[in-house]
Write an enzyme that holds these catalytic residues in place. Structure first.
Site, short mmCIF file in Angstrom:
data_model
loop_
_atom_site.label_atom_id
_atom_site.label_comp_id
_atom_site.label_asym_id
_atom_site.label_seq_id
_atom_site.Cartn_x
_atom_site.Cartn_y
_atom_site.Cartn_z
N ARG A 30 0.84 -1.21 0.00
CA ARG A 30 0.00 0.00 0.00
C ARG A 30 0.87 1.25 0.00
NH1 ARG A 30 -5.31 -0.27 0.61
NH2 ARG A 30 -6.29 -2.17 1.35
N ARG A 31 1.94 1.21 0.79
CA ARG A 31 2.85 2.38 0.85
C ARG A 31 3.59 2.55 -0.47
NH1 ARG A 31 5.01 0.99 6.86
NH2 ARG A 31 3.20 1.78 7.96
N ASN A 55 -6.86 -14.36 0.18
CA ASN A 55 -7.13 -15.77 -0.04
C ASN A 55 -6.53 -16.62 1.07
OD1 ASN A 55 -6.23 -18.54 -1.35
ND2 ASN A 55 -8.09 -17.82 -2.38
N GLU A 58 -8.65 -16.31 4.13
CA GLU A 58 -9.92 -17.03 4.02
C GLU A 58 -9.76 -18.51 4.33
OE1 GLU A 58 -11.89 -14.18 0.56
OE2 GLU A 58 -10.85 -16.01 -0.01
N TYR A 59 -8.63 -19.09 3.95
CA TYR A 59 -8.41 -20.52 4.17
C TYR A 59 -7.83 -20.84 5.54
CZ TYR A 59 -9.64 -22.22 -0.44
OH TYR A 59 -10.33 -22.59 -1.55
N GLY A 96 4.56 -16.74 -5.23
CA GLY A 96 4.27 -16.96 -6.65
C GLY A 96 3.24 -15.99 -7.18
N ARG A 104 0.91 -18.91 -9.05
CA ARG A 104 0.21 -19.31 -7.83
C ARG A 104 -0.41 -20.70 -7.95
NH1 ARG A 104 -3.86 -17.60 -10.87
NH2 ARG A 104 -6.02 -17.96 -10.26
#
Length: 145
Positions: A30-31, A55, A58-59, A96, A104
């Site tokens: 973000r910076r 992601n 979430e897992y 990745g 990924r």
């Protein structure tokens, strides 16, 4: 009791530290790219880092539940080893995805496979518990006879 869960606890702490690292990577991105919250869109480089972190977050609850169930009902050592494999695969997934969205794929498939093994170990362990506790059937004893 603690000697029955210490490996699971150690893998849990490593998982929390990994999640913290992923969160910090988003803050850093973000910076670098000048994207203030609550915005979640920007250059593809930022969006890939953001999606990889989301992601993984979430897992994480699914992973923790399966890790502890497999460790308590099946085998602590196996569950902890699978947990370490999962965390390594998630790290590879994050790195990745950060580089390219196609990088990924192999790590996400591998980590999903580890989750399926944890599901199987959990289910077998819980089934064995119910059968032995409520029906007096010891599957392991029957298989070795």
């Amino acid at each position: 009791m603690l000697d029955e869960i210490h490996l699971l606890a150690a893998v849990t702490v490593l998982g929390v530290l990994e999640q913290a690292y992923f969160f910090l990577q988003v803050i850093y991105a973000r910076r670098v790219f000048g994207i203030s919250p609550p915005k979640i869109s920007g250059p593809p480089e930022f969006e890939r880092i953001f999606r990889a972190q989301v992601n993984s977050s979430e897992y994480f609850p699914i992973f923790l539940a399966l890790l502890w169930q497999a460790g308590l009902f099946f085998h602590q050592g196996l569950a902890a080893a699978l947990g370490l494999l999962y965390l390594y695969a998630r790290y590879c997934y994050f790195m990745g995805y950060r580089a390219s969205s196609s990088e990924r794929l192999a790590p996400i498939y591998f980590s999903t496979g580890v989750l399926w093994i944890l599901i199987a170990a959990s289910a077998l362990g819980i089934l064995h518990f119910f059968l032995s506790h409520y029906m007096g059937l010891n599957i392991l004893q029957l298989l070795t006879a």
